[in-house]
Design a protein around this motif. Structure first.
Motif, PDB file in Angstrom:
ATOM      1  N   LEU A 123       5.743 -11.892 -13.363  1.00  0.00           N
ATOM      2  CA  LEU A 123       5.275 -10.533 -13.087  1.00  0.00           C
ATOM      3  C   LEU A 123       4.958 -10.373 -11.599  1.00  0.00           C
ATOM      4  O   LEU A 123       5.291  -9.354 -10.977  1.00  0.00           O
ATOM      5  CB  LEU A 123       4.049 -10.221 -13.935  1.00  0.00           C
ATOM      6  CG  LEU A 123       3.614  -8.748 -14.028  1.00  0.00           C
ATOM      7  CD1 LEU A 123       2.901  -8.476 -15.347  1.00  0.00           C
ATOM      8  CD2 LEU A 123       2.722  -8.331 -12.875  1.00  0.00           C
ATOM      9  N   GLY A 124       4.319 -11.387 -11.001  1.00  0.00           N
ATOM     10  CA  GLY A 124       4.019 -11.328  -9.575  1.00  0.00           C
ATOM     11  C   GLY A 124       5.269 -11.255  -8.721  1.00  0.00           C
ATOM     12  O   GLY A 124       5.309 -10.544  -7.707  1.00  0.00           O
ATOM     13  N   SER A 125       6.330 -11.976  -9.131  1.00  0.00           N
ATOM     14  CA  SER A 125       7.592 -11.950  -8.384  1.00  0.00           C
ATOM     15  C   SER A 125       8.257 -10.586  -8.479  1.00  0.00           C
ATOM     16  O   SER A 125       8.869 -10.102  -7.516  1.00  0.00           O
ATOM     17  CB  SER A 125       8.544 -13.024  -8.933  1.00  0.00           C
ATOM     18  OG  SER A 125       7.966 -14.306  -8.824  1.00  0.00           O
ATOM     19  N   ILE A 126       8.143  -9.955  -9.645  1.00  0.00           N
ATOM     20  CA  ILE A 126       8.767  -8.643  -9.853  1.00  0.00           C
ATOM     21  C   ILE A 126       8.175  -7.598  -8.905  1.00  0.00           C
ATOM     22  O   ILE A 126       8.896  -6.737  -8.384  1.00  0.00           O
ATOM     23  CB  ILE A 126       8.610  -8.217 -11.324  1.00  0.00           C
ATOM     24  CG1 ILE A 126       9.505  -9.089 -12.219  1.00  0.00           C
ATOM     25  CG2 ILE A 126       8.944  -6.751 -11.506  1.00  0.00           C
ATOM     26  CD1 ILE A 126       9.274  -8.889 -13.705  1.00  0.00           C
ATOM     27  N   VAL A 127       6.874  -7.663  -8.653  1.00  0.00           N
ATOM     28  CA  VAL A 127       6.225  -6.660  -7.792  1.00  0.00           C
ATOM     29  C   VAL A 127       6.049  -7.156  -6.358  1.00  0.00           C
ATOM     30  O   VAL A 127       5.295  -6.576  -5.579  1.00  0.00           O
ATOM     31  CB  VAL A 127       4.851  -6.245  -8.364  1.00  0.00           C
ATOM     32  CG1 VAL A 127       5.007  -5.581  -9.711  1.00  0.00           C
ATOM     33  CG2 VAL A 127       3.908  -7.448  -8.466  1.00  0.00           C
ATOM     34  N   GLY A 128       6.761  -8.213  -5.984  1.00  0.00           N
ATOM     35  CA  GLY A 128       6.537  -8.824  -4.676  1.00  0.00           C
ATOM     36  C   GLY A 128       7.193  -8.134  -3.503  1.00  0.00           C
ATOM     37  O   GLY A 128       6.787  -8.334  -2.354  1.00  0.00           O
ATOM     38  N   SER A 129       8.228  -7.306  -3.730  1.00  0.00           N
ATOM     39  CA  SER A 129       8.963  -6.730  -2.604  1.00  0.00           C
ATOM     40  C   SER A 129       8.426  -5.349  -2.236  1.00  0.00           C
ATOM     41  O   SER A 129       7.792  -4.671  -3.039  1.00  0.00           O
ATOM     42  CB  SER A 129      10.455  -6.621  -2.945  1.00  0.00           C
ATOM     43  OG  SER A 129      10.646  -5.763  -4.040  1.00  0.00           O
ATOM     44  N   THR A 130       8.727  -4.946  -0.999  1.00  0.00           N
ATOM     45  CA  THR A 130       8.280  -3.656  -0.450  1.00  0.00           C
ATOM     46  C   THR A 130       9.468  -2.714  -0.329  1.00  0.00           C
ATOM     47  O   THR A 130      10.561  -3.133   0.046  1.00  0.00           O
ATOM     48  CB  THR A 130       7.645  -3.857   0.937  1.00  0.00           C
ATOM     49  OG1 THR A 130       6.532  -4.719   0.799  1.00  0.00           O
ATOM     50  CG2 THR A 130       7.191  -2.552   1.526  1.00  0.00           C
ATOM     51  N   ASP A 131       9.259  -1.458  -0.625  1.00  0.00           N
ATOM     52  CA  ASP A 131      10.318  -0.450  -0.575  1.00  0.00           C
ATOM     53  C   ASP A 131      10.126   0.414   0.665  1.00  0.00           C
ATOM     54  O   ASP A 131       9.295   1.297   0.706  1.00  0.00           O
ATOM     55  CB  ASP A 131      10.269   0.416  -1.836  1.00  0.00           C
ATOM     56  CG  ASP A 131      11.475   1.347  -1.946  1.00  0.00           C
ATOM     57  OD1 ASP A 131      12.086   1.644  -0.900  1.00  0.00           O
ATOM     58  OD2 ASP A 131      11.799   1.767  -3.062  1.00  0.00           O
ATOM     59  N   ALA A 132      10.912   0.124   1.718  1.00  0.00           N
ATOM     60  CA  ALA A 132      10.734   0.874   2.969  1.00  0.00           C
ATOM     61  C   ALA A 132      11.265   2.281   2.884  1.00  0.00           C
ATOM     62  O   ALA A 132      10.789   3.151   3.578  1.00  0.00           O
ATOM     63  CB  ALA A 132      11.435   0.170   4.110  1.00  0.00           C
ATOM     64  N   SER A 133      12.267   2.528   2.025  1.00  0.00           N
ATOM     65  CA  SER A 133      12.743   3.903   1.889  1.00  0.00           C
ATOM     66  C   SER A 133      11.602   4.786   1.395  1.00  0.00           C
ATOM     67  O   SER A 133      11.447   5.933   1.827  1.00  0.00           O
ATOM     68  CB  SER A 133      13.919   3.976   0.917  1.00  0.00           C
ATOM     69  OG  SER A 133      13.527   3.585  -0.386  1.00  0.00           O
ATOM     70  N   ALA A 134      10.766   4.226   0.518  1.00  0.00           N
ATOM     71  CA  ALA A 134       9.588   4.967   0.050  1.00  0.00           C
ATOM     72  C   ALA A 134       8.574   5.125   1.185  1.00  0.00           C
ATOM     73  O   ALA A 134       7.993   6.198   1.374  1.00  0.00           O
ATOM     74  CB  ALA A 134       8.945   4.250  -1.128  1.00  0.00           C
ATOM     75  N   PRO A 163      16.304  -9.649  -1.877  1.00  0.00           N
ATOM     76  CA  PRO A 163      16.925 -10.880  -2.383  1.00  0.00           C
ATOM     77  C   PRO A 163      15.908 -11.957  -2.762  1.00  0.00           C
ATOM     78  O   PRO A 163      16.110 -12.670  -3.750  1.00  0.00           O
ATOM     79  CB  PRO A 163      17.808 -11.337  -1.200  1.00  0.00           C
ATOM     80  CG  PRO A 163      18.142 -10.073  -0.490  1.00  0.00           C
ATOM     81  CD  PRO A 163      16.919  -9.222  -0.597  1.00  0.00           C
ATOM     82  N   MET A 164      14.823 -12.097  -1.994  1.00  0.00           N
ATOM     83  CA  MET A 164      13.821 -13.103  -2.331  1.00  0.00           C
ATOM     84  C   MET A 164      13.131 -12.765  -3.651  1.00  0.00           C
ATOM     85  O   MET A 164      12.931 -13.627  -4.516  1.00  0.00           O
ATOM     86  CB  MET A 164      12.791 -13.207  -1.202  1.00  0.00           C
ATOM     87  CG  MET A 164      11.621 -14.150  -1.512  1.00  0.00           C
ATOM     88  SD  MET A 164      12.137 -15.853  -1.891  1.00  0.00           S
ATOM     89  CE  MET A 164      12.561 -16.434  -0.252  1.00  0.00           C
ATOM     90  N   ALA A 165      12.749 -11.484  -3.833  1.00  0.00           N
ATOM     91  CA  ALA A 165      12.118 -11.072  -5.087  1.00  0.00           C
ATOM     92  C   ALA A 165      13.063 -11.273  -6.261  1.00  0.00           C
ATOM     93  O   ALA A 165      12.654 -11.727  -7.344  1.00  0.00           O
ATOM     94  CB  ALA A 165      11.680  -9.612  -4.989  1.00  0.00           C
ATOM     95  N   ILE A 166      14.342 -10.949  -6.070  1.00  0.00           N
ATOM     96  CA  ILE A 166      15.321 -11.121  -7.148  1.00  0.00           C
ATOM     97  C   ILE A 166      15.509 -12.597  -7.467  1.00  0.00           C
ATOM     98  O   ILE A 166      15.580 -13.001  -8.640  1.00  0.00           O
ATOM     99  CB  ILE A 166      16.660 -10.466  -6.750  1.00  0.00           C
ATOM    100  CG1 ILE A 166      16.482  -8.953  -6.652  1.00  0.00           C
ATOM    101  CG2 ILE A 166      17.761 -10.803  -7.754  1.00  0.00           C
ATOM    102  CD1 ILE A 166      17.640  -8.236  -6.002  1.00  0.00           C
TER     103      ILE A 166
END
Length: 594
Positions: A123-134, A163-166
């Motif tokens: 679960l932590g890995s799933i929410v680990g990335s940041t969305d810069a478009s947002a 890619p790291m989060a995936i």
């Protein structure tokens, strides 16, 4: 079973609602991704639309294609200077930062949800990335422009951290389902993902640039289609060989965007539209997957995990990752708060559902709620945070009109829109006094939504958009003319000779380019060269060297006056290192003075 006609109708309605949500978001300051998700939820089985949709495989497929197009569009718009300036801090955030965020959030999730440690880390890995478009969508909506270094760091981090989060998500799913053993196999998978994704992305990018520049397609509309085909090909080839398709498609976009292929503006416009359609359909599809009743049941634990992620995990990850890079405390605070979550976590949350991981349904609902909280709380407060930390800078207003070169052949020319801000060097000067290189034309001045066909007597006012046509080789000099006073100037290239008119005055050269030529400011370059070289010395090729530049006679008219001058930048002399004896004497003097 829905008919194709009904599906088309629903798609049209969802797109219209998405556009309306974007307008509402702009007026109210609510993050647009939050509204997209809410509209999708309202259209779902428990909302007003009543659309039954629980196909996680289809949602995953839509999300993957949409993310590919969004990342490709982001790559097309990422300038090479941003990558060079922010590669190290952004790369560290995209790797070490994601791992630390996933680890801290995962430990908290395991304890809060009472699930096994590996599932908590998943679960932590799933929410680990940041969305810069947002992030940038929120900042633009709030009318805020942040410092260039922060913007570059966020832009590069967001494009490269998916890619790291995936990888972490897929690896943990395989560990939980016993598809792979921990250890060497995971490391091989990680390096394969990065290396294959990078190689394929760069190879397809450079190959695509050659195709777009050398293969005559015959129709302007085919060039954006070709660029899209290259993006999908890049993603597919990387995935086929075990690499990261998302990294590959982002790199392909960067290469193509920075090499300026034929019909470059058309490609940008097409993919801007494609990215918007992708965002609307992806967020609304993911919204359809959610069940508000289940979200309410998991609200307490999800809210606790969201606060750990926002207030603990992201700040710790940012501070540790960026410790070597000398960011100011307020910059670190802002970067900590900018960990805005978007579509990637929700798309990744469908992976455990497809792999039948235990507690996958709980994970999906928790991730969905975390994204909603992040979008609402962080997204709504981002502009205020930037202003309160004094990290906002004067923004360039969008031009009321644009010009473009529409050609299906390579044209050695650029059309650049310069915004004349309050401190712009060109403000208050007439067009004829701008000391622009030969071949550079001020094509249009736009002032207060009015078009002014420029003449030499027209002055540049604060707030003007000055649209200039030029050859790319002289861009550095024109950038200097329209730069802000007091900004740190970029060095002009020393290998090029810039052509200038002999009628340009010394005053304009010195003030616009920060040069020192002569005390008589009213002289023209022609008069200056004739004074220094003498009447007999005015021949083509004759030159005079000053402190910073060399002026060379290029063309002489029938009256013996210099029509055109070539300017080259002089390399600054290297400092002479002090000898040990000189250093010894200097030290003795210091001791005596004390």
């Amino acid at each position: 079973m829905l008919t194709i006609e009904t599906i088309i109708l629903i798609t049209g309605i969802l797109l219209l609602l998405g556009i309306a949500s974007n307008k509402f978001s702009t007026r109210m300051g609510i993050p647009v991704l939050f509204l997209f998700l809410v509209v999708g939820m309202l259209a779902g089985s428990e909302g007003l639309g009543g659309i039954e949709f629980e196909n996680y495989a289809l949602a995953n497929a839509i999300g993957t294609v949409a993310l590919s197009l969004i990342l490709f569009d982001g790559g097309l718009r990422t300038p090479a200077r941003s990558i060079v300036a922010a590669l190290k801090p952004a790369g560290t955030l995209a790797t070490v930062g994601v791992i630390l965020t996933a680890l801290i959030t995962g430990l908290a999730a395991s304890w809060i949800l009472k699930i096994p440690l590996l599932e908590g880390l998943l679960l932590g890995s799933i929410v680990g990335s940041t969305d810069a478009s947002a992030v940038f969508s929120v900042l633009r909506t709030g009318g805020v422009n942040i410092r260039q270094r922060l913007a570059d760091t966020l832009e590069v981090e967001s494009g490269s951290n998916d890619p790291m989060a995936i990888f972490l998500t897929v690896s943990l799913i395989q560990l939980i389902t016993n598809a792979v053993e921990p250890g060497w196999g995971l490391l091989v998978m990680f390096f394969t993902q990065l290396s294959v994704g990078a190689v394929v992305g760069l190879a397809v990018g450079y190959g695509g640039v050659w195709i777009l520049k050398n293969v005559h397609l015959g129709a302007a509309g085919l060039y954006p289609v070709m660029a899209t085909a290259l993006a999908l090909f890049s993603f597919g080839m990387a995935a086929l060989f075990g690499g990261s398709g998302f990294l590959a498609v982002y790199l392909t976009g960067i290469v193509i965007g920075n090499r300026r292929p034929i019909f470059h503006r058309g490609i940008l416009l097409f993919h801007d539209a494609a990215a918007w359609i992708s965002q609307i359909l992806m967020f609304m599809t993911l919204g359809l997957l959610s069940f508000p009743s289940r979200l309410l049941e998991s609200a307490g634990s999800a809210l606790a995990i969201a606060f750990v992620l926002i207030l603990v995990a992201r700040p710790i990850a940012v501070c540790i990752s960026l410790a070597p890079f000398r960011f100011l405390p307020r910059e670190l605070l802002f970067l900590s708060w900018v960990g805005l979550k978007g579509a990637v976590p929700i798309t990744l949350a469908t992976f455990p559902m497809l792999a039948a991981v235990p507690d996958a349904s709980t994970m999906f609902d928790t991730v969905f709620f975390v994204v909603l909280v992040s979008a609402l709380i962080q997204g709504w407060t981002l502009p205020t945070m930037a202003r309160s930390l004094k990290l906002d800078v004067e923004g360039k207003l969008p031009p009321p009109v644009t010009l473009e070169i529409s050609s299906l052949q390579n044209v050695d020319g650029d059309i650049v829109d310069y915004y004349a801000g309050q401190d712009c060097r060109a403000v208050g000067r007439m067009v004829k006094d701008l000391a622009l290189p030969d071949g550079v034309v001020v094509a249009l001045i736009v002032r207060d939504n009015q078009i002014i066909p420029p003449q030499g007597r027209h002055s540049i006012h604060c707030g003007d958009h000055v649209i200039v046509v030029m050859r790319p080789a002289v861009r550095a000099m024109v950038d200097r003319v329209f730069s802000r006073r007091g900004d740190e100037e970029k060095a002009l290239p020393q290998a090029l000779e810039f052509p200038l008119r002999g009628s340009i005055r010394v005053r304009d050269m010195q003030q616009l380019y920060d040069l020192t030529l002569d005390k008589n400011l009213d002289r023209t370059l022609d008069e200056l060269l004739r004074d220094r070289l003498g009447k007999s010395g005015i021949v083509a090729g004759a030159s005079v060297t000053f402190d910073q530049i060399t002026l060379r006679v290029r063309e002489i008219n029938s009256d013996g006056h210099v029509d055109y001058v070539g300017m080259m930048i002089v390399s600054p002399p290297e400092p002479v290192p002090e000898t040990s004896e000189a250093k010894k004497k200097e030290t003795e003097k210091d001791v005596e003075s004390k």
